[in-house]
Scaffold this motif. Sequence first.
Motif, PDB file in Angstrom:
ATOM      1  N   ARG A  33       0.838  -1.208   0.000  1.00  0.00           N
ATOM      2  CA  ARG A  33       0.000   0.000   0.000  1.00  0.00           C
ATOM      3  C   ARG A  33       0.864   1.245   0.000  1.00  0.00           C
ATOM      4  N   ARG A 110     -13.441   8.725  -4.021  1.00  0.00           N
ATOM      5  CA  ARG A 110     -12.197   8.029  -3.727  1.00  0.00           C
ATOM      6  C   ARG A 110     -11.264   8.136  -4.924  1.00  0.00           C
ATOM      7  N   GLU A 132      -0.275   9.741   6.478  1.00  0.00           N
ATOM      8  CA  GLU A 132      -1.721   9.593   6.394  1.00  0.00           C
ATOM      9  C   GLU A 132      -2.112   8.136   6.185  1.00  0.00           C
TER      10      GLU A 132
ATOM     11  N   LEU B  55     -10.152  13.002   4.184  1.00  0.00           N
ATOM     12  CA  LEU B  55      -8.920  12.423   3.647  1.00  0.00           C
ATOM     13  C   LEU B  55      -8.479  11.230   4.489  1.00  0.00           C
ATOM     14  N   ARG B  56      -8.509  11.430   5.815  1.00  0.00           N
ATOM     15  CA  ARG B  56      -8.085  10.355   6.713  1.00  0.00           C
ATOM     16  C   ARG B  56      -8.970   9.140   6.516  1.00  0.00           C
ATOM     17  N   ARG B  57     -10.249   9.383   6.421  1.00  0.00           N
ATOM     18  CA  ARG B  57     -11.175   8.270   6.293  1.00  0.00           C
ATOM     19  C   ARG B  57     -10.938   7.521   4.989  1.00  0.00           C
ATOM     20  N   VAL B  58     -10.730   8.239   3.913  1.00  0.00           N
ATOM     21  CA  VAL B  58     -10.573   7.594   2.613  1.00  0.00           C
ATOM     22  C   VAL B  58      -9.222   6.899   2.509  1.00  0.00           C
ATOM     23  N   LEU B  59      -8.177   7.587   2.945  1.00  0.00           N
ATOM     24  CA  LEU B  59      -6.835   7.048   2.710  1.00  0.00           C
ATOM     25  C   LEU B  59      -6.438   5.990   3.729  1.00  0.00           C
ATOM     26  N   ARG B  60      -6.871   6.154   4.970  1.00  0.00           N
ATOM     27  CA  ARG B  60      -6.358   5.243   5.991  1.00  0.00           C
ATOM     28  C   ARG B  60      -7.338   4.127   6.340  1.00  0.00           C
ATOM     29  N   GLU B  62     -10.656   3.343   4.750  1.00  0.00           N
ATOM     30  CA  GLU B  62     -11.626   2.715   3.883  1.00  0.00           C
ATOM     31  C   GLU B  62     -11.001   1.600   3.061  1.00  0.00           C
ATOM     32  N   PRO B  63     -11.834   0.585   2.697  1.00  0.00           N
ATOM     33  CA  PRO B  63     -11.318  -0.452   1.807  1.00  0.00           C
ATOM     34  C   PRO B  63     -10.852   0.153   0.487  1.00  0.00           C
ATOM     35  N   THR B  64      -9.822  -0.366  -0.048  1.00  0.00           N
ATOM     36  CA  THR B  64      -9.284   0.162  -1.290  1.00  0.00           C
ATOM     37  C   THR B  64      -9.297  -0.946  -2.339  1.00  0.00           C
ATOM     38  N   GLU B  65      -8.465  -0.769  -3.341  1.00  0.00           N
ATOM     39  CA  GLU B  65      -8.449  -1.803  -4.363  1.00  0.00           C
ATOM     40  C   GLU B  65      -7.876  -3.089  -3.774  1.00  0.00           C
ATOM     41  N   ALA B 107      -6.138   0.179   5.760  1.00  0.00           N
ATOM     42  CA  ALA B 107      -4.773   0.654   5.650  1.00  0.00           C
ATOM     43  C   ALA B 107      -3.829  -0.100   6.563  1.00  0.00           C
ATOM     44  N   PHE B 108      -4.318  -0.631   7.687  1.00  0.00           N
ATOM     45  CA  PHE B 108      -3.408  -1.281   8.607  1.00  0.00           C
ATOM     46  C   PHE B 108      -3.221  -2.727   8.220  1.00  0.00           C
TER      47      PHE B 108
END
Lengths: 179, 641
Positions: A33, A110, A132, B55-60, B62-65, B107-108
């Motif tokens: 990531r 997103r 971030e 930003l924090r919510r989206v980048l850190r 939320e599920p991503t690809e 993100a984690f």
Amino acid sequence: MHEPDPAGLRRAIQGDDGEFTELVRAYQAPVWRFLRHLVSDAGLAEDLTQETFLRVYQRLSTYRFECRFTTWVFQIARNAAIDAGRSATRRRRLETTPLVPTPPSDPVQRAEIEAALASLSEPLRAAVTVVEVLGLRYREAAIVLDIPEGTVKSRVFSARRELARWYALDEEETDHDAL
Amino acid sequence: MRCDDVAALVSAAFDHEIDSEVGDPTEIDASLAAMAAHLRSCDRCARFETELRLLRRVLRYEPTEMVPDLTDEILEQTTRRSPVDAPVRRRNAIRRSVRGWLVPAAAFVVAAIVGATATALIGPDGGAAYARDLPARVAADQHHVDRVRTRFEIRERGWHPSVKRRDYSGTLAYQAPERLVLELRDATEYPDQRWRPNDVDLIVDEEIAWTSARASCPLESQPACSPRRRTQQLIGREPFADDASAPLDVIVPARSFARAGPPRIVGTRRIAGRSALGVEVTAAQIEPLLDGYLAAGNFRAVHPTDRVELWLDRESSMPLSVAVFAAGSADRSRWATEQGYTDSDGLAIVEITTVEVDERPFEFSPPPPPVDASVRDAGFDRASIVPPARFPDAPRTTGIGADAVVARSATGDRLALHRTGTVMTDGGPTVVTTSFSDGRSWVKIRETAVWSGDRLFGDLGPVVRRRRLPSIGIVYIDERGTRLGIHGDGVDVEVSGSVSESELVGIVAQLGVRGEPVPEDWPEAGTAGIADARRASPSLLTVGSDSGFDRPAIRVVGTSVTLAYAGPGARGLLVTEVAGSVLGPPLDVDARSVELRDTVARFSPSIGTLEWVEEATVVALRSETLGLAELVTVADAMVQA
């Protein structure tokens, strides 16, 4: 970010492949990531993730607990990205009207934020990614990025201003902080 | 302050990097206060702060690809080959199976999924399904814990202007169902020797419980007001006693999630080597959990509306991390000022983090209390044999015993007989107590044949629900559904526990006691159903079913209707509706008007009451755990019964 169990880490340093396997399983996703945001290319991020852990495996005996293990790993990942020649100079701006902020699960939003992140200069993108996305403290980010802690702080702030401008309803020119 | 300066400060504060700066703490506080004041008056800067949260919510979080699982490829290059330099094989040369892809990750770090581990992952819906199941999962997990030891750390901010931050290390040892040792050691560097360390010992070992801590006292009296630690010991403690209770929510937060709706998922991460799921709740909801760590000792207070990030172990639902953030409402600021706190909005005021979890067997050996402990005897006398008929002269048989009552959990597991005995207090009735447990879950039956009180036996509270059940008769239920009271012929029984209301009703059904209505002069006689309440107040309003509160306990006195709603943890709401056309005089000098339901209401912050007149009825919502914004939301959503 969670640190590995010190006893297991020591065993990995001493050559326990089972413990190293656990380290890979635990950290390969956040390393990917991190690199994914850094290089903006999923395929290249995969290659660099493998390169990172190869280097970790080769250099594990040199880790002296002088910094957090996760910081050390991300430092290696960052250097792998630099060595791959991905210092960013490109900058592009989408020809779209800024969107009104919508609930966070909006995939369009997103995508906008991801595109905005990709358009940042490499130093800003690296700083905001480490803080971030990975949640590292400024002190730890400074080690990963090999820059002073104060520079981390100013770059994170500048990156956030740039990102916020992408979907702000009103745009105005502001001076960039010196990089 | 200029907007650019405020924005830079907001950015650093958002990362909790303000207190790490070298500088005069007083100047830092002044800057934060000026920042907060600027944010209240500057829409542009307030919007920047909102955008940071997004930003924090989206980048850190939320599920991503899809995150590729590169484990096999990495191990192929490292441990499965001789340790020599080898080029990374480029992806085009590697064939990946679909099995190797991880589902979208937060993100984690994602828990290890390779292999047979059956850990559920957050799916493409962002965890909505997982969130819906979480309260039931927590309730079920209380049956599965046997023993555990942990080490943890606590960081506390804003306790006193002269002590910005305090740090503690702690250990927790637990053996189901009610043996627990919690020890906190204060590692703070205080300004001078007048400040004493805030060490805490909390021990519960079935019949014995003791605490050793400094008393909490007003901020302006610190540090002189708590010069020495006091030790209070309770002996003769009855099973799962209300006073000197074991803080079992620190093991599995069953009370904090009872009657809870789906929480907001914030993400997944690893804590102390365990896979953890983060949820966002309020301090009121997890009050039983926070009290477990902070009730004893000289700690700061948290506001019920403070935002909490709670991270639960995904296998056991054990709390692994708790972070309490100061909420940003005007009423919260007013409360903080009254308490003497200078919390900035979003400041992490309490952080509890587990650093080690050990589930290996161990011998539970609690430390003895100090010799100068003040001792109180609660009067419980443990009996090793429970006779099936305890009151041979009673016109019924209770039959309460190991074989007569089969207490079962929702999963069908049998709760084992725990401690039984009698409680005898001066001037009080003899009470027979029988308890059952399974892991951390428990059920307790208290019965007496000599109740002479003027209210229902048991501590059900002032407003209860009444149910008429086949073969049982009348059962009274407290507003939280955790205690049931039965007034029988010659016997009064209370059944309580950590299991669901329906499970408690199932246990009551086995007792062989026929419940009768309470006497007319008992306060519970005013208990009513919704039909009775509608007759008393034809335009009766009720809280919507999707408001996060269970069905209410109702009391009717004349034309006055009281509805008591209970939520998870300490969240609760009291609604009173009385015939009338005007509000009474304000009781709060800070009362202010609020628009809702096409009218103007009055909010009195000192008593947490929102009231208005609607269709010739004075409606009042009162809560100590909901802020104004939430009260208005509840009020706007009320419907005619």
